[in-house]
Enzyme design. Structure first.
Site, PDB file in Angstrom:
ATOM      1  CE  LYS A 121      -4.840   1.786   1.439  1.00 51.65           C
ATOM      2  NZ  LYS A 121      -4.036   0.555   1.528  1.00 51.65           N
ATOM      3  CD  GLN A 169      -1.349  -0.737   3.717  1.00 54.74           C
ATOM      4  OE1 GLN A 169      -2.503  -0.363   3.608  1.00 54.74           O
ATOM      5  NE2 GLN A 169      -0.424  -0.471   2.819  1.00 54.74           N
ATOM      6  CG  ASP A 188      -5.950  -4.123  -1.836  1.00 53.58           C
ATOM      7  OD1 ASP A 188      -6.026  -2.939  -2.200  1.00 53.58           O
ATOM      8  OD2 ASP A 188      -5.335  -4.476  -0.810  1.00 53.58           O
TER       9      ASP A 188
END
Length: 295
Positions: free
Chosen positions: A54, A98, A121
């Site tokens: 990322k 994460q 997200d």
């Protein structure tokens, strides 16, 4: 018949190239550089790889990346305080925690603490609810990436039977909503589903995300179906594989995603799109033709 390979690497690179151009336009118009903050707890090797990927994607297109690498012993209260600080930081457009988190932390509580307009997200109940009522804003990245793949390869879900195997909040449920929004007739299968093979056999579009290597057998797949394999599993010999028997399935399907190189790169590309979208929302730009509108 051998299935056409759905190349997620190629499509994701196409998206990243477009995003680079849009970010350059922002710079030309003296708009702020978007910033993505990523939080990683512990030293899980797979999570560390995902975070690095990322970060590289951000750097490659011109998004600022801010990382918070915390010990696994970090308490939930400490993590929530960090999220609160990032929520109020006007220089941060997107916040990504994460997953998975250590067992002593309530993931749902943490994800709900992120402001919806920084939830790149797409996991916050507000953003999932927007998808439910057909007004998506920041969409969950993997399902969004899958819809982009289908569009790129000319697969129109309208009127088709779509079967989603797996009912997680990250993939299965939002994927069903995405397909429903595209006017497919959607069935969700899960651990309590009876006669799974029969359900799969009726699918024109099959999306699988259960985390079990080669769970979907080739003979279950309808000839000519579009098969999207979200699973990524490491076998004892170190090789990666999906949830679908790829070698067998490619002899029956019309199109199929490989593992790796299928859905994975699209998830990261969608995250970059969402980060830029969040920056646009924060800018309250009057002229959206100047900046990207990834949705």
């Amino acid at each position: 018949m051998t299935a056409q390979i759905i190349d997620g690497k190629k499509v994701s690179q196409h998206i990243l190239t477009q995003l680079t151009q849009e970010l350059q336009k922002r710079q030309t118009h003296k708009l702020r550089q978007p910033c993505l903050a990523v939080v990683l707890l512990g030293d899980d090797p797979a999570s560390a790889v995902y975070v690095r990927n990322k970060q590289r994607a951000c750097e490659s297109i011109g998004i600022k990346s801010c990382q918070h690498l915390l010990p696994a012993s970090t308490t939930e209260a400490e993590l929530l305080r960090l999220i609160d600080a990032m929520n109020t930081d006007d220089t941060i457009d997107g916040i990504l925690i994460q997953l998975p988190l250590p067992a002593h932390i309530d993931s749902e509580h943490v994800l709900e603490r992120i402001l919806p307009d920084k939830d790149v997200d797409g996991f916050h109940p507000y953003n999932l609810g927007r998808l439910v009522v057909k007004k998506p804003l920041l969409r969950p990245c993997t399902p969004k990436g899958i819809m982009t793949l289908l569009s790129y390869y000319g697969v129109n879900p309208e009127g088709k039977k779509a079967v989603v195997v797996g009912a997680s909040n990250i993939v299965g449920r939002p994927q069903a909503l995405e397909l429903l929004l595209a006017k497919a007739t959607v069935t969700i299968c899960h651990s309590a589903t009876r006669h799974l093979a029969e359900e799969v056999a009726g699918a024109d579009i099959l999306v699988v995300g259960v985390g079990i290597p080669h769970f979907i057998q080739a003979e279950w797949i309808k000839p000519g179906a579009v098969v999207i394999d979200v699973g990524i599993n490491r076998l004892p010999d170190g090789q990666l594989c999906g949830d679908v028997d790829f070698e067998g399935a490619r002899q029956r399907a019309g199109m199929i995603t490989p593992v790796p190189g299928g859905v994975g790169p699209m998830t990261i590309a969608s995250l970059m799109e969402n980060t830029l979208k969040a920056a646009v929302l924060h800018d309250k730009a009057d002229d959206l033709s100047v900046v990207a509108n990834p949705l």
